[in-house]
Motif scaffolding. Structure first.
Motif, PDB file in Angstrom:
ATOM      1  N   ILE A   1      55.038  31.935  29.187  1.00 28.38           N
ATOM      2  CA  ILE A   1      55.109  31.602  30.613  1.00 28.38           C
ATOM      3  C   ILE A   1      56.453  30.959  30.914  1.00 28.38           C
ATOM      4  N   VAL A   2      57.140  31.498  31.936  1.00 24.40           N
ATOM      5  CA  VAL A   2      58.482  31.037  32.264  1.00 24.40           C
ATOM      6  C   VAL A   2      58.572  30.356  33.629  1.00 24.40           C
ATOM      7  N   PHE A   3      57.530  30.522  34.480  1.00 20.40           N
ATOM      8  CA  PHE A   3      57.571  29.918  35.809  1.00 20.40           C
ATOM      9  C   PHE A   3      56.156  29.817  36.360  1.00 20.40           C
ATOM     10  N   VAL A   4      55.866  28.697  37.024  1.00 20.18           N
ATOM     11  CA  VAL A   4      54.578  28.504  37.675  1.00 20.18           C
ATOM     12  C   VAL A   4      54.836  28.056  39.108  1.00 20.18           C
ATOM     13  N   GLU A   5      54.254  28.775  40.065  1.00 20.40           N
ATOM     14  CA  GLU A   5      54.356  28.400  41.473  1.00 20.40           C
ATOM     15  C   GLU A   5      53.000  27.846  41.899  1.00 20.40           C
ATOM     16  N   LEU A   6      52.985  26.604  42.352  1.00 17.96           N
ATOM     17  CA  LEU A   6      51.743  25.941  42.727  1.00 17.96           C
ATOM     18  C   LEU A   6      51.729  25.634  44.220  1.00 17.96           C
ATOM     19  N   PRO A   7      50.534  25.437  44.789  1.00 18.28           N
ATOM     20  CA  PRO A   7      50.440  25.119  46.224  1.00 18.28           C
ATOM     21  C   PRO A   7      50.931  23.701  46.498  1.00 18.28           C
ATOM     22  N   ASP A   8      51.156  23.405  47.767  1.00 21.43           N
ATOM     23  CA  ASP A   8      51.540  22.053  48.166  1.00 21.43           C
ATOM     24  C   ASP A   8      50.322  21.138  48.158  1.00 21.43           C
ATOM     25  N   GLU A   9      50.547  19.875  47.827  1.00 18.79           N
ATOM     26  CA  GLU A   9      49.476  18.891  47.937  1.00 18.79           C
ATOM     27  C   GLU A   9      49.047  18.832  49.400  1.00 18.79           C
ATOM     28  N   GLY A  10      47.741  18.676  49.620  1.00 14.99           N
ATOM     29  CA  GLY A  10      47.205  18.647  50.971  1.00 14.99           C
ATOM     30  C   GLY A  10      46.715  20.003  51.458  1.00 14.99           C
TER      31      GLY A  10
ATOM     32  N   ALA B   1      37.264  28.817  47.407  1.00 15.10           N
ATOM     33  CA  ALA B   1      36.974  29.375  46.082  1.00 15.10           C
ATOM     34  C   ALA B   1      37.412  30.831  46.042  1.00 15.10           C
ATOM     35  N   GLU B   2      38.037  31.202  44.941  1.00 12.18           N
ATOM     36  CA  GLU B   2      38.519  32.564  44.665  1.00 12.18           C
ATOM     37  C   GLU B   2      39.745  32.960  45.485  1.00 12.18           C
ATOM     38  N   GLU B   3      40.352  31.997  46.190  1.00  7.16           N
ATOM     39  CA  GLU B   3      41.559  32.251  46.973  1.00  7.16           C
ATOM     40  C   GLU B   3      42.790  32.107  46.069  1.00  7.16           C
ATOM     41  N   THR B   4      43.792  32.941  46.295  1.00  7.37           N
ATOM     42  CA  THR B   4      45.048  32.830  45.555  1.00  7.37           C
ATOM     43  C   THR B   4      45.769  31.557  45.992  1.00  7.37           C
ATOM     44  N   ILE B   5      46.157  30.736  45.008  1.00  3.05           N
ATOM     45  CA  ILE B   5      46.839  29.480  45.347  1.00  3.05           C
ATOM     46  C   ILE B   5      48.225  29.364  44.711  1.00  3.05           C
ATOM     47  N   GLY B   6      48.635  30.375  43.974  1.00  6.51           N
ATOM     48  CA  GLY B   6      49.941  30.332  43.347  1.00  6.51           C
ATOM     49  C   GLY B   6      50.129  31.526  42.429  1.00  6.51           C
ATOM     50  N   THR B   7      51.229  31.480  41.670  1.00 10.05           N
ATOM     51  CA  THR B   7      51.506  32.551  40.717  1.00 10.05           C
ATOM     52  C   THR B   7      51.959  31.967  39.388  1.00 10.05           C
TER      53      THR B   7
ATOM     54  N   THR C   1      54.716  39.693  32.888  1.00 16.23           N
ATOM     55  CA  THR C   1      54.138  40.020  34.194  1.00 16.23           C
ATOM     56  C   THR C   1      54.118  38.799  35.112  1.00 16.23           C
ATOM     57  N   VAL C   2      53.778  39.034  36.366  1.00 11.99           N
ATOM     58  CA  VAL C   2      53.486  37.951  37.309  1.00 11.99           C
ATOM     59  C   VAL C   2      52.008  38.085  37.657  1.00 11.99           C
ATOM     60  N   SER C   3      51.284  36.977  37.562  1.00  3.87           N
ATOM     61  CA  SER C   3      49.848  36.987  37.798  1.00  3.87           C
ATOM     62  C   SER C   3      49.490  35.946  38.846  1.00  3.87           C
ATOM     63  N   ASP C   4      48.495  36.265  39.669  1.00  2.00           N
ATOM     64  CA  ASP C   4      48.025  35.304  40.659  1.00  2.00           C
ATOM     65  C   ASP C   4      47.197  34.216  39.994  1.00  2.00           C
ATOM     66  N   LEU C   5      47.294  33.014  40.541  1.00  2.00           N
ATOM     67  CA  LEU C   5      46.438  31.898  40.156  1.00  2.00           C
ATOM     68  C   LEU C   5      45.408  31.738  41.267  1.00  2.00           C
ATOM     69  N   PHE C   6      44.138  31.787  40.889  1.00  2.00           N
ATOM     70  CA  PHE C   6      43.048  31.660  41.851  1.00  2.00           C
ATOM     71  C   PHE C   6      42.404  30.286  41.734  1.00  2.00           C
ATOM     72  N   SER C   7      41.954  29.761  42.860  1.00  2.00           N
ATOM     73  CA  SER C   7      41.203  28.509  42.824  1.00  2.00           C
ATOM     74  C   SER C   7      39.741  28.841  42.545  1.00  2.00           C
ATOM     75  N   PRO C   8      39.167  28.271  41.484  1.00  2.00           N
ATOM     76  CA  PRO C   8      37.768  28.547  41.195  1.00  2.00           C
ATOM     77  C   PRO C   8      36.800  27.792  42.110  1.00  2.00           C
ATOM     78  N   VAL C   9      37.317  26.825  42.870  1.00  2.00           N
ATOM     79  CA  VAL C   9      36.490  26.006  43.762  1.00  2.00           C
ATOM     80  C   VAL C   9      37.199  25.840  45.104  1.00  2.00           C
ATOM     81  N   GLY C  10      36.453  25.384  46.110  1.00  2.00           N
ATOM     82  CA  GLY C  10      37.030  25.134  47.423  1.00  2.00           C
ATOM     83  C   GLY C  10      37.205  23.650  47.672  1.00  2.00           C
ATOM     84  N   GLY C  11      38.263  23.298  48.375  1.00  2.00           N
ATOM     85  CA  GLY C  11      38.527  21.899  48.684  1.00  2.00           C
ATOM     86  C   GLY C  11      39.961  21.693  49.101  1.00  2.00           C
TER      87      GLY C  11
END
Length: 130
Positions: A40-49, A54-60, A66-76
């Protein structure tokens, strides 16, 4: 065989969830997922707040393969991100369950209900064998 940690819940997209305190959980990707991605060479994360579902893409997550989506397993609401990954994305490979965590989320709604939609460690191990 991948390392699967007890006391965590897993999604079929290979994210894990760990209770931190109250309604706050920490998320990351499983050992299996980091092995599949490679270095892994780079991680893009969402902003705090940020509000997430749940199951929404929140980063890469970008690896040498490859580049892969990061999904949130929960909502909040994202209450904290692991900013150390900006400088050390390789922590996701070396410590997927410790230093390589991605974000903390304050669960909106029933914590146990959201966790029950995920796989236990035992169920996740069986899922990996399929």
């Amino acid at each position: 065989m991948s390392n699967v940690k007890e006391n965590r819940w897993y999604s079929k997209d290979h994210e894990w969830v760990e209770k931190v305190s109250g309604n706050v959980v920490r998320i990351g990707i499983s050992d299996f997922a980091q092995h599949q991605l490679g270095d892994i060479v780079f991680v893009e994360l969402p902003d705090e707040g940020t509000e997430v579902k749940a199951e929404e893409t929140i980063g890469t997550i970008e690896s040498v393969k490859t580049v892969s989506d990061l999904f949130s397993p929960v909502g909040g609401q994202i209450t904290k991100i692991n900013s150390q990954l900006n400088d050390e994305p390789e922590l996701v490979n070396s410590e997927p369950y410790e230093g390589g965590w991605m974000a903390e989320i304050e669960i909106q709604g029933d914590l146990e209900e959201q966790l029950s939609a995920l796989l236990s460690a035992e169920q996740y191990e069986k899922f990996l064998e399929e």
